[in-house]
Design an enzyme around this catalytic site. Structure first.
Site, PDB file in Angstrom:
ATOM      1  N   GLY A  68     -12.683  -4.242   1.395  1.00  0.00           N
ATOM      2  CA  GLY A  68     -14.054  -3.734   1.558  1.00  0.00           C
ATOM      3  C   GLY A  68     -14.413  -2.711   0.498  1.00  0.00           C
ATOM      4  CE  LYS A 107     -18.246 -14.041  10.274  1.00  0.00           C
ATOM      5  NZ  LYS A 107     -18.233 -12.855  11.137  1.00  0.00           N
ATOM      6  N   GLY A 159      -7.533  -8.131   0.879  1.00  0.00           N
ATOM      7  CA  GLY A 159      -6.248  -8.365   1.521  1.00  0.00           C
ATOM      8  C   GLY A 159      -5.815  -9.821   1.515  1.00  0.00           C
ATOM      9  NE  ARG A 187      -4.390  -1.410   1.854  1.00  0.00           N
ATOM     10  CZ  ARG A 187      -5.355  -1.590   2.744  1.00  0.00           C
ATOM     11  NH1 ARG A 187      -5.143  -1.303   4.015  1.00  0.00           N
ATOM     12  NH2 ARG A 187      -6.529  -2.053   2.367  1.00  0.00           N
TER      13      ARG A 187
HETATM   14  C1  3PG Z   1      -8.664  -1.704   5.166  1.00  0.00           C
HETATM   15  O1  3PG Z   1      -7.541  -2.118   5.441  1.00  0.00           O
HETATM   16  O2  3PG Z   1      -9.617  -2.441   4.899  1.00  0.00           O
HETATM   17  C2  3PG Z   1      -8.867  -0.223   5.060  1.00  0.00           C
HETATM   18  O3  3PG Z   1      -7.701   0.446   5.394  1.00  0.00           O
HETATM   19  C3  3PG Z   1     -10.036   0.226   5.912  1.00  0.00           C
HETATM   20  O4  3PG Z   1      -9.796  -0.083   7.254  1.00  0.00           O
HETATM   21  P1  3PG Z   1     -11.043  -0.261   8.237  1.00  0.00           P
HETATM   22  O5  3PG Z   1     -11.766  -1.496   7.803  1.00  0.00           O
HETATM   23  O6  3PG Z   1     -10.473  -0.370   9.632  1.00  0.00           O
HETATM   24  O7  3PG Z   1     -11.917   0.961   8.086  1.00  0.00           O
END
Ligand code: 3PG
Ligand code: MG
Length: 364
Positions: free
Chosen positions: A340, A172, A317, A35
């Site tokens: 997400g 999930k 990830g 990142r």
């Molecule tokens: C992630 O790693 O998914 C993003 O940086 C967002 O982080 P968060 O889910 O803690 O908001």
């Protein structure tokens, strides 16, 4: 809005939201700098123009209070190797105003700043102060990473080359229901692996032993299976029997058995589907790949992603980490830096961070 490349940032104080929420080991060393590297094209352009660059990010979930475990210091050290002389503010989430999108915190952040650049794709689904606040008043632009991510994922959503298959794993189905429903409108088929396959197999009436599944999602899976789009489920499963011994099964698991990976037959079938597609989106590992005994399914899918001529996109990830672990990360067309965020963009076609940029004074 003028595009990032067209703007000259010479002499400007530029505040850049990045997503440097990177994994750290027990000694607080950065274990994956993907990142950070992903933000370098934006940083280089700004530095090259002669801007004063101030980066800001969150790290982990410190819940609105300073906490040495979530200090930006190790990230700052890694950044200094990759982009010397660039400033990085302390963890935004040390201030409760970040997550509550407090206007006073926004004012504090933009004090003395001339322009705002958003390059934090991985956090663009969060309506937090640093993401939706600065563009209310400052001239703003989309950084190069954010732009690339939006281009690639919007193409998948709106104009993919067919056949288009989405390969989904992870534990999930409830987390991914929205995106599964949205994807079913655009894909030609879905491939389901990972622990979420057991909820689907249960919905089809197979015995799944003691495998992880979501009983309250069985009816949802039944409905998804009845929509008419092909949903490919594993035909064999690798796991542990009731005595904890390594075992291979078909679709039916005996009492006490737990499935932890798709079997070789399924991995081969999924490979065929990936090879015959023109667009593939992959999110979520096929099994518990951190354990070598259960890494085969995920490795085979990663290999197929690398081998296919299809346009390949990996989001999330865990699947990105798997791809890197197996050495295929430079052989897919796009590895999204957002988990997400990529799912939410595919599902809804927009994100709070993108909507905020459209409202910037130089965009209206
Ligand atoms: C992630 O790693 O998914 C993003 O940086 C967002 O982080 P968060 O889910 O803690 O908001
Ligand atoms: Mg390819």
């Amino acid at each position: 809005m003028a595009s990032f490349s067209e703007i000259s940032f010479a002499g400007q104080r530029v505040l850049v939201r990045v997503d440097f929420n990177v994994p750290l080991d027990e000694n607080y060393n950065v274990t994956d700098n993907t990142r950070i590297r992903a933000a370098l094209p934006t940083i280089k352009k700004l530095v090259g123009d002669g801007a004063k660059v101030i980066l800001m990010s969150h790290l982990g979930r410190p819940k609105g209070a300073p906490n040495v475990k979530y200090s930006m210091a190790p990230v700052r050290a890694r950044l200094a190797e990759l982009a010397p002389g660039v400033e990085l503010l302390e963890n935004l989430r040390f201030n409760p105003g970040e997550e509550s999108n407090n206007p006073a915190f926004v004012s504090q952040l933009i004090n003395g700043i001339d322009m705002y650049v958003d390059d934090a794709f991985g956090a663009a689904h969060r309506a937090h102060a640093s993401i939706v606040g600065p563009s209310k008043t400052l001239p703003s632009a989309m950084g190069r990473l954010l732009q690339k991510e939006v281009e690639v994922l919007s193409t998948l959503r709106n104009n993919p080359k067919h056949p288009f298959v989405a390969v989904l794993g992870g534990s999930k189905i409830s987390d991914k229901l929205g995106v599964v429903e949205a994807l079913l409108n655009v894909v030609d088929s879905l491939v389901i692996g990972g622990a979420m396959c057991f909820t689907f197999l249960a919905a089809q009436g197979y015995s799944i032993g003691d495998s992880l599944f979501e009983p309250d999602q069985v009816d949802t899976c039944k409905r998804l299976l009845s929509l008419g789009k092909p949903i490919h489920l594993p035909e064999d499963i690798i796991g542990l029997d009731a005595d904890g011994k390594y075992a291979t099964y078909g679709r039916r698991l005996p009492p006490g058995a737990k499935g932890f990976d798709i079997g070789p037959g399924s991995a081969a079938a999924f490979t065929d589907i990936i090879m015959e597609s023109r667009t593939v989106f992959w999110n979520g590992p096929m099994g518990m790949f951190e354990d070598e005994r259960f890494a085969g399914g995920t490795r085979t899918v990663a290999q197929a992603m690398a081998d296919t001529k299809a346009f390949t996109v990996v989001g999330g990830g865990d699947s990105a980490a798997a791809l890197a672990q197996f050495g295929f990360d430079d052989q897919v067309d796009h590895v999204s830096t957002g988990g997400g965020a990529s799912l939410e963009l595919l599902e809804l076609g927009d994100l709070p961070g993108l909507a905020a940029l459209r409202e910037a004074p130089n965009a209206r």
